[in-house]
Design an enzyme around this catalytic site. Structure first.
Site, PDB file in Angstrom:
ATOM      1  N   CYS A 102       0.756  -1.164  -0.031  1.00  0.00           N
ATOM      2  CA  CYS A 102      -0.016  -0.164  -0.146  1.00  0.00           C
ATOM      3  C   CYS A 102       0.988   1.312   0.032  1.00  0.00           C
ATOM      4  O   CYS A 102       1.772   1.316   0.721  1.00  0.00           O
ATOM      5  CB  CYS A 102      -0.914  -0.017   1.257  1.00  0.00           C
ATOM      6  SG  CYS A 102      -2.054   1.184   1.286  1.00  0.00           S
ATOM      7  N   HIS A 145      -9.292  -4.056  -1.436  1.00  0.00           N
ATOM      8  CA  HIS A 145      -8.291  -3.185  -0.634  1.00  0.00           C
ATOM      9  C   HIS A 145      -8.806  -1.890  -0.607  1.00  0.00           C
ATOM     10  O   HIS A 145      -8.777  -1.132   0.443  1.00  0.00           O
ATOM     11  CB  HIS A 145      -7.060  -3.102  -1.464  1.00  0.00           C
ATOM     12  CG  HIS A 145      -5.743  -2.616  -0.860  1.00  0.00           C
ATOM     13  ND1 HIS A 145      -5.077  -3.218   0.053  1.00  0.00           N
ATOM     14  CD2 HIS A 145      -5.648  -1.148  -0.769  1.00  0.00           C
ATOM     15  CE1 HIS A 145      -3.944  -2.254   0.408  1.00  0.00           C
ATOM     16  NE2 HIS A 145      -4.368  -1.099  -0.124  1.00  0.00           N
ATOM     17  N   GLU A 146      -9.297  -1.375  -1.678  1.00  0.00           N
ATOM     18  CA  GLU A 146      -9.824   0.128  -1.833  1.00  0.00           C
ATOM     19  C   GLU A 146     -11.050   0.240  -0.884  1.00  0.00           C
ATOM     20  O   GLU A 146     -11.213   1.275  -0.457  1.00  0.00           O
ATOM     21  CB  GLU A 146      -9.991   0.426  -3.336  1.00  0.00           C
ATOM     22  CG  GLU A 146      -8.590   0.416  -4.127  1.00  0.00           C
ATOM     23  CD  GLU A 146      -7.447   1.012  -3.536  1.00  0.00           C
ATOM     24  OE1 GLU A 146      -7.632   2.179  -2.663  1.00  0.00           O
ATOM     25  OE2 GLU A 146      -6.331   0.581  -3.672  1.00  0.00           O
ATOM     26  N   HIS A 149     -10.051   0.882   2.524  1.00  0.00           N
ATOM     27  CA  HIS A 149      -9.586   2.108   2.696  1.00  0.00           C
ATOM     28  C   HIS A 149     -10.776   3.164   3.162  1.00  0.00           C
ATOM     29  O   HIS A 149     -10.869   3.778   4.116  1.00  0.00           O
ATOM     30  CB  HIS A 149      -8.891   2.798   1.646  1.00  0.00           C
ATOM     31  CG  HIS A 149      -7.323   2.411   1.596  1.00  0.00           C
ATOM     32  ND1 HIS A 149      -6.599   2.614   2.639  1.00  0.00           N
ATOM     33  CD2 HIS A 149      -6.590   1.758   0.895  1.00  0.00           C
ATOM     34  CE1 HIS A 149      -5.322   2.293   2.413  1.00  0.00           C
ATOM     35  NE2 HIS A 149      -5.434   1.759   1.169  1.00  0.00           N
TER      36      HIS A 149
END
Length: 172
Positions: A102, A145-146, A149
């Site tokens: 990341c 993953h996003e 976030h």
């Protein structure tokens, strides 16, 4: 929908609180969200190896992210460069462990178990109509993953423990 010209924004690094705070839902038609979408794409484009970037990573507490896994060796399915607002996972299956890194945690990578088959719902910038993206493999991992976030989570929150975290290799 044509986005405005994007600006390259600085990437926030852990332990910044914006990275651990869930982002707010957004109006995908708002001018500031269209600008944010363009900025995320512009920032990704100048960041070597970047396949995804979420609003919290540029200091904005919003549920907006960009993904582009085009040309990545682990990608099977790819939808090119796109931005999603208020994304949520609709279906997830075929869980597999894989290594993740990341831009907001530049010195570490980690093994994270994620779905390798995925359906995500969300809104494209400028649209009021929900869209669905069906994908697999590396693009599925990047989307999760996003989405994490946007929920205030880093990949480090998903590793099985310290034994699954590694110093990032530096290639000269």
């Amino acid at each position: 929908m044509t986005l405005p010209e994007g600006a390259v924004l600085p990437v926030v690094q852990a332990p910044s609180t914006v990275l651990s705070t869930p982002g707010e839902s957004v109006d995908p038609t708002a001018p500031e969200i269209l600008q944010l979408a363009a900025d995320l794409l512009a920032t990704m484009k100048v960041s070597p190896g970047c396949v995804g970037l979420a609003a919290p990573q540029v200091g904005v507490g919003a549920q907006v992210f960009a993904v582009d896994v085009t040309g990545h060796p682990k990608a099977r399915t790819t939808h090119g460069a796109f931005v999603l607002c208020n994304a949520r996972i609709v279906e997830a299956s075929q869980w597999q462990k894989g290594r993740e890194g990341c831009m907001s945690v530049p010195d570490l990578t980690g093994d994270v178990k994620r779905a390798s088959r995925l359906v995500v719902a969300g809104y494209a910038p400028g649209s009021t109509e929900e869209t669905h993206i069906t994908t697999d493999a590396f693009e599925a991992r990047a989307l999760q993953h996003e989405i994490d976030h946007c929920a205030g989570l880093l990949f480090l929150d998903r590793v099985a423990g310290a034994h699954a975290v590694y110093a990032r290799k530096v290639y000269l």
